[in-house]
Design an enzyme around this catalytic site. Structure first.
Site: not given
Ligand code: ADP
Length: 397
Positions: A9, A90, A179, A240, A383
């Site tokens: 990733n 990813r 996601h 965010r 993940e």
């Protein structure tokens, strides 16, 4: 043949990696190289013999991956002794082109490069990780796993923004969702915990980490999700804002003369919990809240209220909900968020059991009452395992 997948990733200034058995999910080693490009970088490697930390200067992603390979050599397991089946990468944005993981070749790299305008911060870093790993592991198959892919089942009425139609047709402006790897993994685990086939289960999945997103899952497929063209829309997050009146941005430009970059930075990095309290770490927020800090209390309420609104909306979207699933750092650990977000929804058949909800556990579990017609589940996301699984599925169709 081995089931080990090296999962990579690559972010703009960091590279996370994990060596995962794609069948059992066991991570035999993992690590992180961060502050790439800065004078002093940092590396963590967790292997069979424990954890090692080091400070070192890392100019580029290639140095980061070389440092990771060295750490495998020093702290184990040596990559000479592990038969790696493939490398799984990813990739944040797959646009409308990728509804499934894909074997990496030059054409794929060109297609992901075409998508850079949709994810100018993320896709270039992901591509850098792919290029570097292809150079260092030229004999292994590489697979790109997209964060957006799980949401490619959204129907047009869910992904279309009510803006001039050429915005979608010419510029690709639509809801993509993110996601996806986590929502896919957690949905599968939830179906298993409920004892049903994924195709028979309707879920509302709440991924509450640094980034936060909600997904409505019908029969194993995403039918709506809270993040949009970018990961800025939807729930309140660590830094965010989530949902906003879009005219706030034009107001800031017209009335205060703010630049696009300043607004972009404020909404992505200085908003959410951080904007409201100065802290984006939920544990710190909880500590301040417990100490009677009013800003922390308000931020907690804003955060949970937004989740509740999405739960209500997705309940209406799905019609029948079998379970609401909490996952990621906050979702897995904060009993307070789970209770507050679902409080008062008894008439929808949603009842959290206070004892189950607060009982310490790190495994997948139900925290609803026996009478609750909608199960409330806490499921740790993974993940890396999902990427490893999907990578194996591509190389062994
Ligand atoms: P990411 O989205 O980066 O993968 P995580 O899923 O690790 O993030 O979630 C990070 C968030 O989870 C942080 O806000 C952190 O404070 C929060 N968190 C982690 N552990 C706990 C805990 N025990 N209680 C409450 N919040 C927690």
């Amino acid at each position: 043949m081995s089931d080990y997948v090296l999962v990579i990733n690559a972010g703009s200034s960091s590279l996370k990696y994990s060596l995962v058995d794609g069948v059992s999910g066991e991570a035999v080693a993992s690590g992180l190289v961060e502050r790439i490009g800065e004078s002093q970088g940092h590396q963590v490697h967790r292997g069979p013999d424990g954890e090692s930390n080091g400070e070192l200067s890392i100019a580029m992603h290639e140095d980061a991956l070389r440092a990771a390979i060295d750490a495998f050599g020093t702290y184990g397991p040596s990559l000479d002794d592990v038969d790696i089946a493939a490398v799984g990468h990813r990739v944040v944005h797959g646009g409308s082109r990728f509804a499934a993981p894909v074997l990496v070749d030059d054409a794929l790299v060109a297609e992901v490069t075409d998508l850079v305008p949709l994810a100018p911060l993320h896709n270039p870093a992901n591509l850098e990780g792919i290029e570097v790993a292809r150079r260092l592991f030229p004999d292994l198959p590489h697979v790109a796993v997209f964060d957006t892919a799980f949401h490619q089942t959204l129907p047009p009425h869910a992904y279309t923004y009510a803006v001039p139609s050429e915005w979608l047709e010419e510029y690709g402006i639509r809801r993509y969702g993110f996601h996806g790897t986590s929502h896919a993994f957690v949905s599968g685990q939830a179906a298993r915990l409920l004892g049903h086939d994924p195709a028979d289960v309707n879920l509302i999945v709440l991924h509450l980490g640094n980034g936060c997103s909600a997904t409505a899952v019908r029969g194993g497929e995403s039918v709506d999700t809270s993040m949009g063209l970018t990961p800025l829309e939807g729930l309140v997050m660590g830094t965010r804002s989530g949902d906003l009146d879009p005219a706030i941005q034009t107001h800031l430009v017209r009335e205060l003369g703010w630049s696009v970059d300043k607004i972009d930075h404020a909404l992505n990095h200085d908003s959410g919990l951080k904007g409201l309290t100065g802290d984006n770490d939920f544990r710190e927020l909880s500590r301040r809240q417990a100490a009677g800090d009013e800003r922390a209390q308000l931020a907690f309420e804003v955060y949970c209220y937004r989740i509740k609104k999405y739960v209500g909306a997705y309940y209406a979207v799905l019609g029948r909900v079998d379970a609401i699933v909490f996952t990621a750092g906050v979702g897995e650990h904060s009993a307070e968020v789970r209770a507050a977000s679902l409080q008062g929804l008894d008439r929808l058949g949603i009842q959290v059991d206070p004892d189950r909800n607060t009982a310490p556990s790190s495994t997948a579990r139900s925290v609803s009452t026996d009478d609750s017609s909608v199960a409330v589940l806490v499921i740790p996301t993974n993940e890396e395992w999902q990427i490893a699984r999907e990578t194996l599925a591509v190389i062994r169709p």
